[in-house]
Design an enzyme around this catalytic site. Structure first.
Site, PDB file in Angstrom:
ATOM      1  N   GLU A 140     -12.635  21.263   6.553  1.00 55.11           N
ATOM      2  CA  GLU A 140     -11.780  22.268   5.798  1.00 55.11           C
ATOM      3  C   GLU A 140     -11.801  22.323   4.444  1.00 55.11           C
ATOM      4  O   GLU A 140     -11.629  23.605   3.913  1.00 55.11           O
ATOM      5  CB  GLU A 140     -10.347  21.258   5.971  1.00 55.11           C
ATOM      6  CG  GLU A 140      -9.737  20.941   7.440  1.00 55.11           C
ATOM      7  CD  GLU A 140     -10.356  19.796   7.964  1.00 55.11           C
ATOM      8  OE1 GLU A 140      -9.775  19.144   8.983  1.00 55.11           O
ATOM      9  OE2 GLU A 140     -11.632  19.196   7.530  1.00 55.11           O
ATOM     10  N   HIS A 142      21.584  12.757   3.763  1.00 53.59           N
ATOM     11  CA  HIS A 142      22.262  13.737   4.436  1.00 53.59           C
ATOM     12  C   HIS A 142      21.326  14.352   5.382  1.00 53.59           C
ATOM     13  O   HIS A 142      21.748  15.310   5.864  1.00 53.59           O
ATOM     14  CB  HIS A 142      22.501  14.966   3.231  1.00 53.59           C
ATOM     15  CG  HIS A 142      23.482  14.382   2.398  1.00 53.59           C
ATOM     16  ND1 HIS A 142      24.973  14.276   2.419  1.00 53.59           N
ATOM     17  CD2 HIS A 142      23.469  13.702   1.206  1.00 53.59           C
ATOM     18  CE1 HIS A 142      25.540  13.848   1.330  1.00 53.59           C
ATOM     19  NE2 HIS A 142      24.453  13.471   0.528  1.00 53.59           N
ATOM     20  N   LYS A 180     -12.417  15.166  14.061  1.00 50.44           N
ATOM     21  CA  LYS A 180     -13.212  16.103  13.239  1.00 50.44           C
ATOM     22  C   LYS A 180     -14.497  16.679  14.203  1.00 50.44           C
ATOM     23  O   LYS A 180     -14.846  17.758  14.200  1.00 50.44           O
ATOM     24  CB  LYS A 180     -13.807  15.597  12.123  1.00 50.44           C
ATOM     25  CG  LYS A 180     -12.695  15.444  10.804  1.00 50.44           C
ATOM     26  CD  LYS A 180     -13.191  14.550   9.777  1.00 50.44           C
ATOM     27  CE  LYS A 180     -12.466  14.147   8.726  1.00 50.44           C
ATOM     28  NZ  LYS A 180     -12.905  13.439   7.500  1.00 50.44           N
ATOM     29  N   GLU A 214      -3.431   5.341   8.629  1.00 49.84           N
ATOM     30  CA  GLU A 214      -4.772   5.646   8.868  1.00 49.84           C
ATOM     31  C   GLU A 214      -5.556   3.990   8.914  1.00 49.84           C
ATOM     32  O   GLU A 214      -6.431   3.772   9.428  1.00 49.84           O
ATOM     33  CB  GLU A 214      -5.364   6.418   7.975  1.00 49.84           C
ATOM     34  CG  GLU A 214      -6.901   6.800   8.189  1.00 49.84           C
ATOM     35  CD  GLU A 214      -7.138   7.998   7.498  1.00 49.84           C
ATOM     36  OE1 GLU A 214      -7.064   9.246   7.835  1.00 49.84           O
ATOM     37  OE2 GLU A 214      -7.657   7.967   6.318  1.00 49.84           O
ATOM     38  N   LYS A 233     -15.609  13.368  -0.243  1.00 47.19           N
ATOM     39  CA  LYS A 233     -16.564  12.198  -0.396  1.00 47.19           C
ATOM     40  C   LYS A 233     -18.038  12.602   0.169  1.00 47.19           C
ATOM     41  O   LYS A 233     -18.769  12.407  -0.438  1.00 47.19           O
ATOM     42  CB  LYS A 233     -15.867  11.021   0.279  1.00 47.19           C
ATOM     43  CG  LYS A 233     -16.809   9.640   0.036  1.00 47.19           C
ATOM     44  CD  LYS A 233     -16.011   8.543   0.804  1.00 47.19           C
ATOM     45  CE  LYS A 233     -16.880   7.239   0.889  1.00 47.19           C
ATOM     46  NZ  LYS A 233     -16.366   6.162   1.453  1.00 47.19           N
ATOM     47  N   GLY A 248     -11.396   6.968   1.072  1.00 43.33           N
ATOM     48  CA  GLY A 248     -10.714   8.183   0.694  1.00 43.33           C
ATOM     49  C   GLY A 248      -9.208   7.997   0.362  1.00 43.33           C
ATOM     50  O   GLY A 248      -8.808   8.324  -0.759  1.00 43.33           O
ATOM     51  N   ARG A 249      -8.487   7.138   1.157  1.00 43.76           N
ATOM     52  CA  ARG A 249      -7.082   6.935   1.087  1.00 43.76           C
ATOM     53  C   ARG A 249      -6.881   6.085   0.018  1.00 43.76           C
ATOM     54  O   ARG A 249      -5.908   5.772  -0.471  1.00 43.76           O
ATOM     55  CB  ARG A 249      -6.460   6.540   2.283  1.00 43.76           C
ATOM     56  CG  ARG A 249      -7.046   5.356   2.898  1.00 43.76           C
ATOM     57  CD  ARG A 249      -6.437   5.272   4.365  1.00 43.76           C
ATOM     58  NE  ARG A 249      -7.063   4.058   4.969  1.00 43.76           N
ATOM     59  CZ  ARG A 249      -8.250   4.123   5.819  1.00 43.76           C
ATOM     60  NH1 ARG A 249      -8.899   5.624   5.792  1.00 43.76           N
ATOM     61  NH2 ARG A 249      -8.754   3.131   6.658  1.00 43.76           N
TER      62      ARG A 249
END
Length: 545
Positions: free
Chosen positions: A218, A390, A504, A359, A212, A273-274
């Site tokens: 990263e 399991h 960040k 978040e 964005k 973003g999410r």
């Protein structure tokens, strides 16, 4: 009657205090006994929307619980807040902007005006640009530096620029189009990207740089590695530029990186973003399944948007799902929420929801910046249900913690053999029954012994006919709005993430210190680690003799 109590401290509301008293009464009641007393319980505590079913009947709720929760929603001005969201008002108070992910899936005839400008035409203009690039890729018209068509597309992003598309591409694998293969890489340590590049050819690989801000450390680190890989094979910058598409709200940052103007896809600052999978951030998904399927997913999202905006609170899936989570987390002691899809295609759905939920709801101050005095949010995790049975189901059945268990189950997958389809539904409903009802220890063993199942675990069952793009869109939007409901009740901002931003920023300082900046302000523990690492540089492994 005026229900405008949104500015009053939550714990001072009479209805909140009534819920606290009611919670004490409900802790001693078993849900199984509520079924015994009310043959209509399932019907009264489940909500159907077309072929979706939300079943809350296994929660410790009664008519009184529901009435109190609905009164709480009105006291917190939930209907008005929902309208604020859709109208593009500044619901993201700490950043002073709207949160208009719902506009990304509105039809072209809709209108949402922000600062005097209708945003919907711009949304559809960008969708058309996406469609043009997607179709060109599928027709083989986008070629690399040696004239060959693109065969592989790699999405470089992290968080919301990766999770949504990656999750949806896996979920909709049955709908994948012939054409370029689509890959997703988000790991910053380089091993994932390096392994991927070893399998690909520079001349036929296209990279999507999805960020964005177009400053995400990263993602840009990954992108620079990819650029160097292509440039080396192409003989320079001009050839490399043919192999990159950018997605960002920053036109200038994309240009500075080297993204050609006709390869820049845009999003807006009002897209979190999410919440961005329905924007151009979904480009990798659109390449994988085709633009027609991508638009079907948007149609499913919009259908859930309309339901959330228009349905009465009592019959509203996101509203009742959100209120049940508030009831559990704030009054009944739950600290977590496990999402268990009984469909292998939804293997990454829990990971996607982790970011959306944690978040958004991982906040400890109100919208006004005052500390809260009640729990908000919880730990969300999950796994494909048949596998989780399991692994960590033991903790759910007999552990001392309390989590809301959400089972997401298909009931009519046409391409699944009947015996498997029946077993999937039976497994999920059997686990739901065990979690709800439990079981006394066998005769001769002390009740409370090893084979005693206490039951009383809150279980949400979400049924859907089959996993297609439209249904996936509804499931995603359902949880987006469920999170919003919780945020309104708790008076927190679900659209910022200042904690992430701090991490960040401090990572940048540590990186500067690693590169020799003696003035970088880092804490003593971080400095100690860096000094220890430097002392080990050049030393062999512990097994070297």
């Amino acid at each position: 009657m005026d229900h405008g109590d949104g500015a009053v401290s939550l714990t001072r509301l009479p209805v909140w205090q009534s819920l606290a008293v009611h919670a004490g009464e409900m802790r001693g009641r078993r849900v199984a006994s509520l079924f015994d007393a009310d043959p209509e319980r399932f019907r009264r505590f489940s909500i159907a929307l077309d072929d979706l079913l939300l079943d809350l009947s296994r929660h410790p709720i009664t008519d009184e619980t529901r009435d109190l929760l609905l009164d709480l929603a009105r006291r917190r001005n939930l209907p008005e807040r929902i309208e604020d969201l859709f109208q593009g008002r500044r619901v993201n108070l700490s950043e002073g902007r709207p949160a208009l992910h719902t506009a990304l899936r509105m039809p072209p005839e809709a209108s949402v005006v922000v600062d005097g400008k209708d945003v919907v035409p711009g949304v559809h203009a960008e969708l058309r640009r996406m469609e043009s690039l997607v179709q060109a890729l599928h027709r083989g018209e986008i070629v690399g530096f040696d004239g060959r068509s693109v065969t592989d597309v790699v999405n470089l992003g992290i968080g919301g620029s990766d999770l949504g598309s990656a999750m949806a591409a896996q979920a909709l694998a049955a709908y994948r189009r012939e054409g370029p293969r689509v890959h997703f890489s988000s790991s910053v340590d380089g091993r994932d990207l390096r392994a991927l590049l070893q399998r690909l050819e520079p001349a036929t690989t296209l990279f999507i740089v999805a960020s964005k801000s177009f400053t995400t450390l990263e993602t840009l680190t990954q992108a620079r590695v990819a650029w160097g890989w292509v440039a080396e094979a192409a003989g320079g910058r001009e050839g490399a530029a043919r192999h990159f598409i950018g997605i960002s709200a920053s036109e200038s940052a994309m240009a500075d990186f080297g993204i050609a103007e006709d390869r820049r896809l845009r999003i807006w600052d009002w897209v979190g973003g999410r919440y961005s999978v329905s924007s151009a951030m979904g480009f990798g998904l659109a390449v994988a399944v085709g633009m027609d399927r991508f638009l079907e997913m948007l149609a499913g999202m919009h259908a859930m948007d309309r339901h959330f905006r228009e349905a009465p609170l009592k019959a509203n899936l996101p509203v009742m799902m959100g209120l049940s989570m508030v009831w559990q987390l704030s009054h009944l002691g739950a600290t977590g929420h496990t999402v268990l899809p009984y469909h292998p295609g939804l293997a990454r759905f829990p990971a996607y929801l982790q970011q959306l939920d944690m978040e958004s709801l991982g906040k400890s101050v109100t919208q006004a910046g005052e500390p809260v005095d009640y729990p908000t949010g919880g730990i969300l995790w999950g796994e494909v249900g048949s596998n989780a049975q399991h692994s960590f189901f033991q903790w759910l059945h007999q552990g001392t913690g309390r989590a809301v268990v959400e089972l997401v189950v298909p009931y009519d997958e046409a391409d699944v053999p009947p015996e498997h389809r029946d077993l999937t539904l039976a497994s999920s409903l059997g686990q739901a029954s065990a979690l709800m009802s439990g079981q006394a220890a066998p005769a001769g063993e002390a009740n409370g012994g090893h084979r005693h199942y206490p039951g009383g675990r809150p279980v949400t069952v979400l049924l859907f006919r089959r996993l297609d793009p439209y249904t996936l869109g509804r499931l995603v939007a359902l949880h987006e709005h469920r999170v919003f409901v919780q945020s309104v009740i708790w008076d927190i901002n679900p659209f910022d993430q200042w904690g992430v931003e701090l991490g960040k920023r401090l990572a940048g300082r540590v990186l500067a210190a690693q590169r020799g900046d003696s003035g970088a302000q880092i804490d003593g523990a971080a400095r100690g680690v860096l000094e220890w690492v430097r002392s080990r540089e050049g030393a062999g492994s512990s097994s070297d003799g």
